[in-house]
Design a protein around this motif. Sequence first.
Motif, PDB file in Angstrom:
ATOM      1  N   UNK A 305      43.641  17.024 -39.702  1.00 16.97           N
ATOM      2  CA  UNK A 305      42.592  18.042 -39.669  1.00 16.97           C
ATOM      3  C   UNK A 305      42.008  18.274 -41.064  1.00 16.97           C
ATOM      4  N   UNK A 306      42.868  18.349 -42.073  1.00 11.19           N
ATOM      5  CA  UNK A 306      42.363  18.499 -43.449  1.00 11.19           C
ATOM      6  C   UNK A 306      41.513  17.299 -43.839  1.00 11.19           C
ATOM      7  N   UNK A 307      42.010  16.108 -43.502  1.00 17.40           N
ATOM      8  CA  UNK A 307      41.263  14.879 -43.813  1.00 17.40           C
ATOM      9  C   UNK A 307      39.925  14.863 -43.092  1.00 17.40           C
ATOM     10  N   UNK A 312      34.089  14.956 -43.065  1.00 22.67           N
ATOM     11  CA  UNK A 312      32.833  15.444 -42.503  1.00 22.67           C
ATOM     12  C   UNK A 312      31.926  16.054 -43.580  1.00 22.67           C
ATOM     13  N   UNK A 313      32.553  16.783 -44.521  1.00 22.55           N
ATOM     14  CA  UNK A 313      31.755  17.446 -45.564  1.00 22.55           C
ATOM     15  C   UNK A 313      31.182  16.458 -46.576  1.00 22.55           C
ATOM     16  N   UNK A 314      31.817  15.323 -46.718  1.00 23.79           N
ATOM     17  CA  UNK A 314      31.352  14.335 -47.702  1.00 23.79           C
ATOM     18  C   UNK A 314      30.647  13.145 -47.055  1.00 23.79           C
ATOM     19  N   UNK A 315      30.552  13.129 -45.720  1.00 22.50           N
ATOM     20  CA  UNK A 315      29.825  12.064 -45.029  1.00 22.50           C
ATOM     21  C   UNK A 315      30.509  10.717 -45.051  1.00 22.50           C
ATOM     22  N   UNK A 316      31.839  10.697 -45.024  1.00 17.13           N
ATOM     23  CA  UNK A 316      32.589   9.434 -45.047  1.00 17.13           C
ATOM     24  C   UNK A 316      32.788   8.940 -43.617  1.00 17.13           C
ATOM     25  N   UNK A 321      35.688   7.641 -38.286  1.00 16.67           N
ATOM     26  CA  UNK A 321      36.034   6.809 -37.129  1.00 16.67           C
ATOM     27  C   UNK A 321      37.544   6.587 -37.071  1.00 16.67           C
ATOM     28  N   UNK A 322      38.141   6.238 -38.206  1.00 17.71           N
ATOM     29  CA  UNK A 322      39.581   6.007 -38.270  1.00 17.71           C
ATOM     30  C   UNK A 322      40.341   7.294 -37.915  1.00 17.71           C
TER      31      UNK A 322
END
Length: 599
Positions: A305-307, A312-316, A321-322
């Motif tokens: 959840x932290x990841x 999401x906030x950095x657009x990675x 997906x992973x």
Amino acid sequence: MPVSHKIIVLLIGCSIMTPVSGYPDPDSIRVEFQHATDPERVLLYLELSKHYVLNVTDSALHYAQQALDLSFSLEDQGSIADSYQMLAYVRFSISDYDESETYYEKLLHYALDMKDSVRMAMAWHGLGNISLGRGGYDSAAYFYFRALKVFEEHDLTGELSKVLNNLGLIYYYQEDYDKAMPYFFRDLAISKALNDESGICFSLGNIGGVFQAQKKYDSAIHYFLQALGKGRRITDKTAESYYLGNIGSVYAEQGKFEEALMYLSQALPVVREIGDKAAIVDQLNYLAEAYGNLGRFQQALDYYNESLTLAQSTGLKPRLKFIYESVADLYERSGRPDKALEYFRNSIAIKDSLFSEKKSLQIAELQTRYETQRKEQEIATLQIQKEKEELKRNTFAIGFVFTFAVGLMVYSRQRLKMKKNLRIREQEKRIERSQRELTEAELKNSRLQKEQLEQELAFKRRQLYSYLKNQRSKNNLIEQLEHELEELRKNSACNNDGRIDQITQLLGSTILTEEEWNEFKTIFEDVHYGFFTRVREKYADLTEGEIRLFALMKLNLSSKEIAKMLGISKASVNTARYRLRKKLDITSDEKLEEYILEL
């Protein structure tokens, strides 16, 4: 379950032009600021930026920007280009590819304007790194090979090492491990030769990554541990975090999750300190996966959840997906299929988005490559036009200077020629006058010498004739004495024995003695120079008496006079003349006298 090794971190080698190698001490640099000039301060700002780039990104950006601002105030193109490169490097180190690309393009612009091929290669290398980071392998290879050619031409082994490393990464990401490995080992050899601790660290880690991808776990752990040790020795937090995570990943792939957690737990605080959000997401995922495999689902879910929030906030999106797939798998294993379906759907949506973005990225990569080539062409065209204008101006200036110089040279040469001719004429006159005076002096001297020689010869002749005259007088005296001696002998009855002895003694004293003969020869030689030598050379068998006869006959003396001078009878003289004719093979006495007179 997702496969961990697909998010192994391998380090991309970046080229950066800094004044010193290694990572300088900031305290010593700040001391230098007190007495530094503005150009020197630019270099010091860049050194500080390099020091902080791996650990304190904000400070690195701050000092790089300070260097850029000061470079603009100095209007120093080289310093401006180096400052842009540092800004690009710092932005790339935190995965800010867009900003990094902007700065590298500005670096390329200045490098082209300065015709600085090394700085051009630095820009191409940086653009290749950005393409590699975005997954654009063809574009990355295009830029790398352009940079590689320049680095080889200039024998920049340090930069060559980084390009070789990155070419190996291209093959690694395309899963062509057999081709990737030679590049990494060659990079490692160069880094060791240069004693480049940072380069050695990168190379060891990348070799470990290839072994992990090939599932050669013991070799992977061996190289990762070496890389980790190097990273800690040079206080490279980024390298330390990467290799802690990679070691944990190797243990996780082998199912050794407790060992994995030991290394992953060490990596997370390091990446949090660095502030690299992408790296933080990766380490959170590593930890979540390890906890999930140990059946500790809540702890795994907390890390996911932290990841997820950070990604999401950095657009990675690739990492989203992973994460969605991993969380879906976690819920499915914990008996919550509804949640698993929700996250699985999210992963499908991200996958579609990524596919679209991948196509857009490929187009963007092509566009970037095209724009870069177009900008290079425009700059090159402007440069050619500028050079043509400069060539015209220079040609006119050179033509004018050349014409003036030729005219001046012709005029000067003409003046020099006239002066030279004048000097030559004056010199010829002096030579002619000197030769005339010398000739006159030689003629005068020759006349004087001739007169002197004639006078000396006349004197010698007089001396010889005087000598002969004296001898004739002696001969006459001898005849008189002989006559008196004859008379005395007729009157021998008289007591005249003493008188006869005196006369006999006197006769003996009048004969030509050896001493007189030598005196005679000296006087004779003065008048008839070399006579005796020629006679001896021509007639080596002549006796001393015959040579004397030769000399007296040369003076045209009669046999009677010769007899008196030699103290012999006339008959003896005639006999000697006869023998001499025989030796000389002369028939008559007259011919003998002629021969001797001509000799």
